[in-house]
Scaffold this active site. Sequence first.
Site, PDB file in Angstrom:
ATOM      1  N   LYS A  53       0.843  -1.181   0.000  1.00  0.00           N
ATOM      2  CA  LYS A  53       0.000   0.000   0.000  1.00  0.00           C
ATOM      3  C   LYS A  53       0.890   1.247   0.000  1.00  0.00           C
ATOM      4  O   LYS A  53       1.758   1.391   0.873  1.00  0.00           O
ATOM      5  CB  LYS A  53      -0.901   0.019   1.229  1.00  0.00           C
TER       6      LYS A  53
ATOM      7  N   LYS B 234     -14.177  -8.291  -6.737  1.00  0.00           N
ATOM      8  CA  LYS B 234     -14.508  -8.396  -5.321  1.00  0.00           C
ATOM      9  C   LYS B 234     -16.008  -8.629  -5.189  1.00  0.00           C
ATOM     10  O   LYS B 234     -16.813  -7.934  -5.820  1.00  0.00           O
ATOM     11  CB  LYS B 234     -14.118  -7.120  -4.567  1.00  0.00           C
TER      12      LYS B 234
END
Length: 339
Positions: free
Chosen positions: A151, A247
Amino acid sequence: MARTLRVLAETFPLLRPFRISRGVKTEAQVVTVVLEANGVIGRGECVPYPRYGESVESTRAAIEGLRGAVEAGATRADLLRLLPYGAARNALDCALWDLEMQQAGTGIGAALGLPAVLPPVATALTVGLDTPERMGAAARELARVPLIKVKVDRSDPAAQLRAVREMAPRPRLIVDPNESWTIDEVANLQGLMAQLRVDLLEQPLPAGEDGELAGFFSAIPIAADESVHVAEDLETLPDGYRVINIKLDKAGGLTAALELAEAARARGLTRMTGCMVCSSLSIAPALVIAADSAFVDLDGPVWLAQDRQGGVACESGMLLGPERGFWGGLEGAPQGTAG
């Protein structure tokens, strides 16, 4: 067949804070659906996401709004018409899959052509956003896993990435700016990412502002996450994307996720399976999509202080499916067999 619907809000504290470019999370807040019919119970879980205007309260309200239809026998196909894509539909859809498979006395693997026992799959383990030094230290702990997701933000992505790669020279890398970069940063960091052997760049530009990727050829394959929810979104997806992150919370359930995966396959797009920070009840149905994905990022339960009993396990970056009976008749290899 009459059903009974229960809708629960549940909270799972995290082992440590989970930081990305848009904030910090210290607990996973999920909404769980429990459907019962003649003593058979089906369960589904979703993670409401503020990025998409969702909250626990709004998600529960959306599900409760369909109580009459669901208890009267609404099908998964009905849900596609009755609810928009998103978290609420995901929990209901997955609960219906679980209920249907148990009522049929079979597993979803047999229904969809998956192995009776799911083999372990390499999942990304996440290095959260922090100082380069702390990110390097976190990467050192993951130096022997197959795949790391990093990230980053705009503060100093070059230093963040160098720190991770120095401490973890072997794993494949996914870089995820969570919509925080500009097209100039995507272009200017191409050389460094190639040098650091980055395998995938995930959603660098804000969704809705990624038209600049049209005609852009990246040395690092770029994945669409926030820019793709359901199959219809592929119609307007800029051609700079070569991968899509599927997702279940975005698609609104496994049913719509399977449609998206098939549409992506038909367009020659590489598939990735992702998740939110969640329990194993969210991960189990996602394993169906992961079975045909080049990249798998299903480490949500790894962040929990305590997961649901009987759920998935992660051994050295290899994800093992849940115990049989946990969800949908899926069954993973026994723990200790990931190596």
